[in-house]
Design a protein around this motif. Structure first.
Motif, PDB file in Angstrom:
ATOM      1  N   LEU A 129       5.408  -5.361  12.878  1.00 28.94           N
ATOM      2  CA  LEU A 129       4.818  -4.258  13.528  1.00 28.94           C
ATOM      3  C   LEU A 129       3.167  -3.867  13.487  1.00 28.94           C
ATOM      4  CD1 LEU A 129       5.182  -2.408  16.307  1.00 28.94           C
ATOM      5  CD2 LEU A 129       5.824  -0.716  14.605  1.00 28.94           C
ATOM      6  N   TYR A 130       3.113  -4.009  12.145  1.00 25.98           N
ATOM      7  CA  TYR A 130       1.597  -3.415  11.815  1.00 25.98           C
ATOM      8  C   TYR A 130       0.543  -4.445  11.822  1.00 25.98           C
ATOM      9  CZ  TYR A 130       2.527   1.313  10.964  1.00 25.98           C
ATOM     10  OH  TYR A 130       2.968   2.501  11.109  1.00 25.98           O
ATOM     11  N   GLU A 131       1.124  -5.597  12.078  1.00 21.92           N
ATOM     12  CA  GLU A 131       0.211  -6.832  12.078  1.00 21.92           C
ATOM     13  C   GLU A 131      -0.375  -6.670  13.568  1.00 21.92           C
ATOM     14  OE1 GLU A 131      -0.364  -9.389   9.802  1.00 21.92           O
ATOM     15  OE2 GLU A 131       0.664  -7.981   8.678  1.00 21.92           O
ATOM     16  N   ALA A 136      -5.361  -0.477  15.081  1.00 24.60           N
ATOM     17  CA  ALA A 136      -5.956   0.912  15.769  1.00 24.60           C
ATOM     18  C   ALA A 136      -5.872   2.067  14.751  1.00 24.60           C
ATOM     19  CB  ALA A 136      -4.979   0.948  16.817  1.00 24.60           C
ATOM     20  N   TYR A 137      -5.304   1.607  13.435  1.00 21.98           N
ATOM     21  CA  TYR A 137      -4.842   2.623  12.392  1.00 21.98           C
ATOM     22  C   TYR A 137      -5.829   3.601  12.020  1.00 21.98           C
ATOM     23  CZ  TYR A 137      -1.441   4.662   9.108  1.00 21.98           C
ATOM     24  OH  TYR A 137      -0.786   5.334   8.348  1.00 21.98           O
ATOM     25  N   PRO A 138      -7.076   2.914  11.749  1.00 19.28           N
ATOM     26  CA  PRO A 138      -8.061   3.909  10.935  1.00 19.28           C
ATOM     27  C   PRO A 138      -8.721   4.842  11.934  1.00 19.28           C
ATOM     28  CG  PRO A 138      -8.505   1.621  10.631  1.00 19.28           C
ATOM     29  CD  PRO A 138      -7.508   1.739  11.663  1.00 19.28           C
ATOM     30  N   VAL A 164       3.441   2.557  -2.769  1.00 12.55           N
ATOM     31  CA  VAL A 164       4.287   1.377  -1.798  1.00 12.55           C
ATOM     32  C   VAL A 164       4.265   1.755  -0.181  1.00 12.55           C
ATOM     33  CG1 VAL A 164       6.435   0.416  -1.444  1.00 12.55           C
ATOM     34  CG2 VAL A 164       6.132   1.363  -3.638  1.00 12.55           C
ATOM     35  N   GLY A 165       4.165   0.485   0.468  1.00 10.30           N
ATOM     36  CA  GLY A 165       3.650   0.958   1.715  1.00 10.30           C
ATOM     37  C   GLY A 165       2.227   1.571   2.090  1.00 10.30           C
ATOM     38  N   ALA A 166       1.181   0.954   1.201  1.00  7.47           N
ATOM     39  CA  ALA A 166      -0.041   1.834   0.805  1.00  7.47           C
ATOM     40  C   ALA A 166      -0.943   1.721   2.200  1.00  7.47           C
ATOM     41  CB  ALA A 166      -0.514   1.158  -0.136  1.00  7.47           C
ATOM     42  N   GLY A 167      -0.502   0.867   3.083  1.00  5.70           N
ATOM     43  CA  GLY A 167      -1.642   0.867   4.166  1.00  5.70           C
ATOM     44  C   GLY A 167      -3.127   0.864   3.802  1.00  5.70           C
ATOM     45  N   VAL A 181       0.961  -1.623  -2.912  1.00  4.65           N
ATOM     46  CA  VAL A 181       1.792  -2.540  -2.384  1.00  4.65           C
ATOM     47  C   VAL A 181       1.941  -2.451  -0.850  1.00  4.65           C
ATOM     48  CG1 VAL A 181       4.302  -3.090  -1.959  1.00  4.65           C
ATOM     49  CG2 VAL A 181       3.446  -2.962  -4.219  1.00  4.65           C
ATOM     50  N   GLU A 182       1.520  -3.558  -0.166  1.00  5.38           N
ATOM     51  CA  GLU A 182       1.402  -3.470   1.290  1.00  5.38           C
ATOM     52  C   GLU A 182       1.561  -4.885   2.076  1.00  5.38           C
ATOM     53  OE1 GLU A 182       0.988  -1.033   3.795  1.00  5.38           O
ATOM     54  OE2 GLU A 182       1.325  -3.063   4.930  1.00  5.38           O
ATOM     55  N   PRO A 183       2.826  -4.862   2.743  1.00  5.05           N
ATOM     56  CA  PRO A 183       3.084  -6.319   3.461  1.00  5.05           C
ATOM     57  C   PRO A 183       2.198  -6.834   4.447  1.00  5.05           C
ATOM     58  CG  PRO A 183       4.725  -4.668   4.145  1.00  5.05           C
ATOM     59  CD  PRO A 183       3.900  -3.795   3.370  1.00  5.05           C
ATOM     60  N   SER A 202       6.892  -5.982  -0.415  1.00  4.88           N
ATOM     61  CA  SER A 202       7.657  -5.123   0.426  1.00  4.88           C
ATOM     62  C   SER A 202       8.739  -4.135  -0.430  1.00  4.88           C
ATOM     63  CB  SER A 202       8.864  -5.574   1.324  1.00  4.88           C
ATOM     64  OG  SER A 202       8.480  -6.512   2.231  1.00  4.88           O
ATOM     65  N   GLY A 203       8.843  -2.880   0.134  1.00  7.48           N
ATOM     66  CA  GLY A 203       9.354  -1.931  -0.847  1.00  7.48           C
ATOM     67  C   GLY A 203      10.629  -2.230  -1.352  1.00  7.48           C
ATOM     68  N   GLU A 204      11.562  -3.130  -0.652  1.00  6.60           N
ATOM     69  CA  GLU A 204      12.776  -3.599  -1.122  1.00  6.60           C
ATOM     70  C   GLU A 204      12.637  -4.424  -2.189  1.00  6.60           C
ATOM     71  OE1 GLU A 204      11.644  -3.422   1.993  1.00  6.60           O
ATOM     72  OE2 GLU A 204      13.027  -2.799   3.619  1.00  6.60           O
ATOM     73  N   ARG A 205      11.633  -5.335  -2.456  1.00 12.36           N
ATOM     74  CA  ARG A 205      11.620  -6.252  -3.325  1.00 12.36           C
ATOM     75  C   ARG A 205      10.100  -5.852  -4.037  1.00 12.36           C
ATOM     76  NH1 ARG A 205      13.395 -12.267  -1.803  1.00 12.36           N
ATOM     77  NH2 ARG A 205      13.101 -12.187  -4.253  1.00 12.36           N
ATOM     78  N   ALA A 218       5.601   6.884  -1.876  1.00 12.25           N
ATOM     79  CA  ALA A 218       5.623   5.897  -0.480  1.00 12.25           C
ATOM     80  C   ALA A 218       5.155   7.074   0.487  1.00 12.25           C
ATOM     81  CB  ALA A 218       6.740   5.568  -0.259  1.00 12.25           C
ATOM     82  N   PHE A 219       4.208   6.807   1.021  1.00 11.04           N
ATOM     83  CA  PHE A 219       3.817   7.989   2.296  1.00 11.04           C
ATOM     84  C   PHE A 219       4.194   7.562   3.510  1.00 11.04           C
ATOM     85  CE2 PHE A 219       1.285  10.912   4.651  1.00 11.04           C
ATOM     86  CZ  PHE A 219       1.456  12.047   4.126  1.00 11.04           C
ATOM     87  N   SER A 220       4.901   8.011   4.229  1.00 13.30           N
ATOM     88  CA  SER A 220       5.075   7.894   5.823  1.00 13.30           C
ATOM     89  C   SER A 220       5.193   6.360   5.983  1.00 13.30           C
ATOM     90  CB  SER A 220       3.858   8.332   6.722  1.00 13.30           C
ATOM     91  OG  SER A 220       3.959   8.442   7.694  1.00 13.30           O
ATOM     92  N   THR A 221       6.087   5.787   5.259  1.00 11.17           N
ATOM     93  CA  THR A 221       6.512   4.450   5.551  1.00 11.17           C
ATOM     94  C   THR A 221       7.937   3.848   5.380  1.00 11.17           C
ATOM     95  OG1 THR A 221       6.159   2.190   4.406  1.00 11.17           O
ATOM     96  CG2 THR A 221       6.150   4.097   2.913  1.00 11.17           C
ATOM     97  N   ILE A 222       8.784   4.692   4.637  1.00 14.71           N
ATOM     98  CA  ILE A 222      10.366   4.250   4.630  1.00 14.71           C
ATOM     99  C   ILE A 222      10.811   4.193   5.792  1.00 14.71           C
ATOM    100  CG2 ILE A 222      10.120   4.901   1.973  1.00 14.71           C
ATOM    101  CD1 ILE A 222      12.184   7.173   2.913  1.00 14.71           C
ATOM    102  N   HIS A 224      10.050   2.521   8.241  1.00 10.37           N
ATOM    103  CA  HIS A 224       9.594   1.114   8.573  1.00 10.37           C
ATOM    104  C   HIS A 224      10.275   0.008   7.838  1.00 10.37           C
ATOM    105  CE1 HIS A 224       6.356   2.052  11.535  1.00 10.37           C
ATOM    106  NE2 HIS A 224       5.857   2.722  10.396  1.00 10.37           N
ATOM    107  N   TRP A 225      10.985   0.664   6.764  1.00  2.49           N
ATOM    108  CA  TRP A 225      11.790  -0.391   5.943  1.00  2.49           C
ATOM    109  C   TRP A 225      13.015  -0.867   6.304  1.00  2.49           C
ATOM    110  CZ3 TRP A 225      10.621   1.706   0.205  1.00  2.49           C
ATOM    111  CH2 TRP A 225       9.450   2.230  -0.061  1.00  2.49           C
ATOM    112  N   GLN A 226      13.399  -2.153   6.309  1.00  2.00           N
ATOM    113  CA  GLN A 226      14.640  -2.631   6.814  1.00  2.00           C
ATOM    114  C   GLN A 226      15.793  -1.878   5.887  1.00  2.00           C
ATOM    115  OE1 GLN A 226      14.882  -6.836   6.727  1.00  2.00           O
ATOM    116  NE2 GLN A 226      13.761  -7.019   8.954  1.00  2.00           N
TER     117      GLN A 226
END
Ligand SMILES: C[S@@+](CC[C@H](N)C(=O)[O-])C[C@H]1O[C@@H](n2cnc3c(N)ncnc32)[C@H](O)[C@@H]1O
Length: 371
Positions: A129-131, A136-138, A164-167, A181-183, A202-205, A218-222, A224-226
């Motif tokens: 999704l974030y790809e 538009a994020y910033p 984690v999920g640092a954006g 960490v940011e996928p 990714s947060g899971e690994r 982890a801020f405003s990201t979990i 999104h995690w599978q």
């Protein structure tokens, strides 16, 4: 006297129309500081540099309003823009190359009479999704200082911090040794110059040894995690302290309290159905919960941020920086925006939400998990 380029020459060099340059001037995006004797606009070197940034962001698909926010960002100088643009363009090139390869592959298979399955066809475009929405994020997502203070206080005296999920790194604490960490490659490319080093994972690994950080955040990201519970356990494994900012997906009260999901976007309920409750998440790592209030003028444009500024949701660039709006799909989005616009004009929104104008901060189910 500094050398200037006339509007005609700039248009010719940049392969854009003079009309486009006039428009950028009129909307304040790139304003030439001089005029020739004949009255033509004339651009100094700094203005040409700004135009180059604008045109490059435009080519990457950014809207003019987002570009204005990007090029006006006082924390980003010309070199930082070049690094960011380079990263985004390389990413675009790699994605185009991957798509060409996938199309070649499908053409070969078709030539051999082999049909690709629907799953295989979609894989070509199956970006995270974030790809897709990352660029538009910033425009609206930045540090909210009051919430940041709360997060940083929860980190205690941690010296080394994993984000984690640092954006783009909005909540990375100053004065500590941060590893991000940011996928998503798009999000990584949008990190400002000088931001903490960022690892593609990714947060899971998490590719780190046990207990290698004082704290993991982890801020405003979990959401999104599978597998958010596996991710939280990973954070617990690599760090002595864990701080997570999230919302309670299962809290019906929260959805009913927030007028946007209650009255305009009921699809949010289905979107979060089945996600673990914040109590379950907390129990998985033995965390305590701390409520996070959202100030009425919250600087970070996440989904609930504009609870007292409803007009903001009518703005395309506000919606594009929040994944919920992309996830519900264009039909639901348009319906919600049309209804909200009508209710704001008729006074119905104000009638339904009389208590909000008197509030300075709202409790809408946002929580810190601290373990
Ligand atoms: C709403 S953004 C938040 C970014 C940042 N923490 C902030 O507050 O500005 C969500 C981020 O989570 C990332 N993400 C998605 N899935 C992830 C996963 N499984 N592990 C780690 N990060 C993930 C996305 O790429 C995106 O950058």
């Amino acid at each position: 006297m500094e050398e200037h380029l006339t509007v005609g020459r700039v248009a010719e060099l940049a392969a854009v129309s003079v009309r486009t340059l006039h428009h950028y001037d009129e909307i304040g995006l790139v304003q030439p500081s001089a005029r020739t004797a004949a009255g033509y606009r004339a651009y100094a070197a700094g203005e040409v540099e700004r135009l180059r940034e604008v045109l490059a962001y435009r080519r990457l698909g950014f809207g003019l309003r987002e570009i204005a926010d990007l090029v006006d960002d006082p924390n980003t100088d010309a070199v930082a823009h070049l690094h960011r643009l380079r990263g985004l363009l390389l990413e675009q090139r790699d994605r185009a190359a991957a798509t060409v390869t996938a199309i070649d592959h499908e053409l070969e298979r078709r030539a051999m009479g082999i049909r690709t399955t629907p799953e295989e066809q979609l894989k070509v475009f199956g970006a995270e999704l974030y790809e897709v929405i990352g660029s538009a994020y910033p425009a609206t997502r930045r540090t909210e200082p009051r919430i940041a203070e709360q997060v940083w206080a929860a980190l205690g005296d941690a010296r080394t911090v994993l984000n984690v999920g640092a954006g783009t790194g909005s909540y990375e604490p100053p004065g500590r040794e941060v590893t991000a960490v940011e996928p998503s490659a798009v999000m990584r490319a949008l990190r400002p110059a000088g931001a903490a080093p960022c690892v593609d994972a990714s947060g899971e690994r998490l590719p780190f040894a046990d207990q290698s950080f004082d704290a993991a955040m982890a801020f405003s990201t979990i959401h999104h995690w599978q597998d958010p519970i596996a991710g939280l356990r990973e954070m617990r494994r690599v760090a002595r302290r864990v701080v997570v900012f999230t919302h309670d997906a299962s809290d019906v009260g929260w959805r009913n309290r927030f007028w946007l999901s209650r009255d305009y976007l009921p699809e949010v309920a289905a979107m979060v159905a089945g996600r673990p409750s914040v109590d379950r998440l907390a129990a998985a790592i033995g965390a305590r919960l701390e409520p996070v209030l959202i100030p009425w003028d919250c600087a970070d444009g996440f989904f609930e941020a504009y609870w007292r500024r409803p007009e903001a949701y009518l703005e395309e660039h506000v919606r594009r920086a929040v994944s919920v709006w992309t996830r519900v799909g264009p039909e639901a989005e348009q319906r919600a925006v049309t209804n909200l616009r009508a209710d704001l004009a008729s006074g119905r929104w104000a009638d339904r939400n009389p208590e909000l104008v008197a509030l300075d901060a709202a409790e809408l189910g946002l929580r810190l998990l601290i373990a």
